[in-house]
Design a protein around this motif. Structure first.
Motif: not given
Length: 252
Positions: A61-78
């Motif tokens: 949810s954080l990843q989809i609602n983020a407005r730009t690429f955030n490397v930490f949110i992306y890899w946390a989701t992975i």
């Protein structure tokens, strides 16, 4: 009267060598962390899957609602998809009693179905065409299925087929090298090769994780689940801080 212009930006990273290295670390973390909770802490596959599902839903949810690429949110989701994929695969294969072959077949069907629906709904399954929350949701659902399939496939090859963890790791490494050779020497669709590589990095991480934390009697090194998970997470963070990752370019 001014018209606001909202630029569409990618929220997934550019696919580079460092992307694949971090991805393999993340898939290995998923295996050791999943085993830590479900087995070492003796919570069981079903309860562990529920716990990791809550974590996955939170970070995605954080990843989809983020407005730009955030490397930490992306890899946390992975990582969330790999840990959830580990416990779901173990629950499917073992608790439901359908075995590794049955679990792998079921998950392959679900993965292909996800890609098919995504392709028909959005028009492309390329990461360069992820322009909307809808496409991004398909992206993460597909990734979750691919991570779960990879776990089941790794267990199937290493355990049922009796190749063991080290030999299986070499086998999946050879598959990934073959995909890379095809990528650089042929005109095969890069989108197809991306998803093939994404799928096969997961069983590689799964068997490496099992090799590190399974008992010696089962062909592992019997390292601490918590210790090896912490080490892998630390190495991931070092790579993330050391190599700046850019958002993937969107194709027009």
């Amino acid at each position: 009267m001014k018209t606001e212009h909202h630029e569409i930006v990618s929220k997934v990273p550019e696919v580079t060598l460092i992307f694949w290295i971090i991805k393999i670390f993340a898939t290995t973390v998923g295996e050791t962390a999943g085993d830590l909770v479900s087995m070492a802490m003796n919570i069981g596959y079903l309860i562990s899957s529920i716990i990791f599902a809550v974590i996955f839903l939170t970070v995605v949810s954080l990843q989809i609602n983020a407005r730009t690429f955030n490397v930490f949110i992306y890899w946390a989701t992975i990582i969330a998809t790999t840990t959830l994929g580990t416990t779901i695969a173990d629950f499917t294969d073992r608790s439901l009693g359908i075995g590794y072959a049955g679990g792998s077949t079921l998950l392959l069907v679900l993965l292909m179905l996800s890609l098919f629906i995504w392709r028909n709904s959005v028009g492309s399954v390329s990461i360069q065409q992820i322009r909307s929350p809808k496409a991004e949701m398909f992206y993460w659902i597909t990734i979750l299925f691919s991570q779960t399939l990879g776990t089941a496939l790794g267990d199937w090859v290493a355990d049922t087929e009796g190749l063991g963890y080290a030999t299986s790791a070499l086998l999946f490494s050879a598959v990934l090298i073959s995909i890379a050779i095809v990528y650089f020497t042929t005109a095969v669709s890069h989108t197809v090769l991306f998803w093939a590589a994404f799928i096969f990095t997961r069983p590689l991480g799964a068997v490496v994780g099992d090799f590190l934390d399974k008992p010696v009697a089962e062909g592992g090194l019997a390292l601490s689940h918590l210790g090896i998970t912490s080490l892998l997470l630390t190495l991931m963070l070092i790579l993330i801080f050391s190599f700046k990752q850019r958002a993937a370019r969107l194709s027009h």
